[in-house]
Scaffold this motif. Structure first.
Motif, PDB file in Angstrom:
ATOM      1  N   GLY A  55       8.085  33.298  37.744  1.00 49.55           N
ATOM      2  CA  GLY A  55       9.269  34.032  38.199  1.00 49.55           C
ATOM      3  C   GLY A  55      10.543  33.247  37.980  1.00 49.55           C
ATOM      4  N   ARG A 120      18.777  41.579  39.256  1.00 50.63           N
ATOM      5  CA  ARG A 120      17.451  42.203  39.258  1.00 50.63           C
ATOM      6  C   ARG A 120      17.221  43.000  37.983  1.00 50.63           C
ATOM      7  N   LEU A 123      16.698  40.550  35.115  1.00 48.66           N
ATOM      8  CA  LEU A 123      15.428  39.841  35.179  1.00 48.66           C
ATOM      9  C   LEU A 123      14.258  40.716  34.738  1.00 48.66           C
ATOM     10  N   LEU A 124      14.281  41.982  35.127  1.00 48.65           N
ATOM     11  CA  LEU A 124      13.217  42.906  34.686  1.00 48.65           C
ATOM     12  C   LEU A 124      13.255  43.093  33.179  1.00 48.65           C
ATOM     13  N   ALA A 128      10.334  39.703  33.532  1.00 52.36           N
ATOM     14  CA  ALA A 128       9.709  39.678  34.856  1.00 52.36           C
ATOM     15  C   ALA A 128       8.771  40.869  35.006  1.00 52.36           C
ATOM     16  N   GLU A 130       6.037  43.064  37.853  1.00 56.56           N
ATOM     17  CA  GLU A 130       6.002  43.415  39.280  1.00 56.56           C
ATOM     18  C   GLU A 130       5.441  42.271  40.119  1.00 56.56           C
ATOM     19  N   ILE A 133       8.785  39.442  39.949  1.00 61.22           N
ATOM     20  CA  ILE A 133      10.192  39.790  40.140  1.00 61.22           C
ATOM     21  C   ILE A 133      10.743  39.308  41.482  1.00 61.22           C
TER      22      ILE A 133
END
Length: 459
Positions: A55, A120, A123-124, A128, A130, A133
């Motif tokens: 992460g 966020r 990052l996804l 990243a 699930e 994240i």
């Protein structure tokens, strides 16, 4: 009282490079520890260390972008300040310092807002899953709040080193690194904050470094002093600095883009383990890149000052010595990694699955590392001589023309093991890029030296 920096043009080059490079090298080694200590502690968190490491690894593209903007201003302005110092024009050098400081304040404000609002989403998109994240967001929310400290520490410290105060520049990094190493286990383990604790420790440490850097540039020992009257942005001053720093920006920002490309491809072909391994691989790569940059930063004031003073013999001597030192270091480190990959991988994880996978792909990823000494010596010499265009060409060739396409092409060519094919893109691109850089630099360097030699010789 201001100190005379004419020794940059008179002291024997070998002795001078050693004198300047040891502190800058030490600073980069400390900086390396600064950058990887979070990952070492996080990777060994009991239970979820592997996922937490992955992460935080996904955060690296955003962290690299912050550092890239610091390089855009600092590594563009500092060499120009050295060049004007070589010409005896300290007044212009101070204007460069003041303008670069203001530029960093503006950039820091913009980056902080963007990172807090959109991390966020970023990052996804950057790899990243699930599973990882939550760790990534926890780390990045706090790190983003310290953007100003990262910018000023990295960017303004370049001006300290550029004046020949290499030891002071080393202390700037040492303060932050030591604090980070001490605070990390306290916040991560003792207080139980996990990845958030690593981010808090980093922000506090960078803030302390910033206080030290600004105290020096506002004090009596510095040659170039930070003055309010020089902080009003002037296009004639700041734009050439940004142009020269663009190559370093591209190098570091492209690392961010490349990290995104690697992570997305590895997530597709190998899942979280492959992405986690990439976090370790990029950390190990810093064992090569940061010390090599440290040698280069020690040579840059010598080359910049003597280029400004039109002393081609000393510029050539400094480059040749830098190239020799860089090549020796790169080959030695490459041999160590190829012989003992498990030692380097084991620094960052105790998870048996991740450890076994990483030590296998590490040899693939660093296969061409022994060539890095040539690449970094040429790249940093271009910057030292104010040749922004050549620096940009070299940076773009390695990253955008070669590496990024190979990350996506090789898995379709080497279909037997597509995960290994993704890692193989790095050494293939490096080998081709160094070949190009060698020929290109040889031509450009001769041309530049001829311009400052009255008799036109290129010996």
């Amino acid at each position: 009282m201001n100190e005379d920096k004419s020794f940059l043009g008179t002291e024997p080059v070998g002795k001078l490079l050693f004198r300047l490079a040891i502190p800058t090298l030490t600073a980069q080694v400390i900086n390396m520890l600064y950058n990887i200590v979070d990952r070492i502690y996080i990777g060994h968190i009991p239970g979820d260390g592997a996922l937490a490491l992955t992460g935080v690894g996904v955060c690296m593209p955003l962290i690299m972008i912050v550092s890239a903007f610091a390089a855009l201003v600092g590594f563009g302005g500092a060499p120009r300040a050295s060049i004007f110092m070589g010409r005896g024009d300290n007044k212009t050098s101070e204007k460069i310092l003041g303008n670069c400081f203001s530029a960093q304040l503006i950039i820091s404000a913009v980056l902080t807002v963007l990172l807090l609002l959109g991390n966020r989403t970023f990052l996804l998109a950057f790899g990243a899953s699930e599973n990882t994240i939550s760790y990534a967001v926890s780390y990045m929310n706090i790190y983003a709040a310290g953007t100003l400290f990262v910018q000023l520490t990295l960017g303004m410290n370049a001006f300290i080193t550029a004046q020949g105060f290499a030891k002071t520049g080393m202390v700037s990094v040492l303060i932050g690194a030591v604090c980070n190493i001490i605070l990390d286990p306290v916040f991560i383990y003792v207080l139980g904050y996990g990845v958030r604790g690593a981010a808090i420790a980093t922000v506090i440490s960078q803030a302390l470094s910033t206080v030290w850097v600004l105290s020096f540039l506002l004090g009596k020992r510095t040659v170039l002093r930070l003055r309010l009257k020089n902080m009003v942005l002037c296009p004639d001053i700041i734009l050439p600095c940004l142009a020269l720093g663009l190559a370093n920006f591209i190098m570091q920002a492209s690392e961010s883009i490349i990290s995104i490309c690697f992570n997305s491809s590895l997530l597709k072909y190998g899942g979280d383990v492959a992405v986690g391994a990439m976090t370790i691989l990029t950390s190990v790569m810093q064992f090569a890149m940061l010390p090599l940059q440290g040698f280069g930063q020690g040579a840059m004031p010598i080359m910049s000052y003597n280029y400004g003073a039109k002393n081609s013999a000393r510029v050539k001597s400094a480059f040749r010595l830098l190239l020799k030192i860089n090549m020796i270091y790169a080959v030695t480190l490459w041999l160590c990694i190829m012989l003992f990959p498990q030692v380097f991988a084991g620094m960052f994880t105790s998870d048996p699955t991740l450890l076994h996978f990483t030590k296998t792909v590490l040899r693939i990823y660093v296969a061409a590392m022994f060539l890095f000494g040539i690449q970094t010596a040429c790249q940093m010499s271009f910057t030292s001589l104010g040749n922004a265009k050549a620096s940009i060409i070299v940076a773009v060739m390695r990253k955008f023309v070669l590496l990024i396409p190979l990350i996506y092409l090789l898995p379709h060519i080497l279909t037997g093991n597509q995960v290994y094919a993704v890692y193989l893109a790095e050494p293939v691109a490096d080998a081709i890029a160094v070949t190009f850089t060698t020929f290109f630099f040889s031509h450009q360097f001769r041309k530049t030296m001829k311009e400052i030699e009255p008799d036109g010789s290129t010996s």
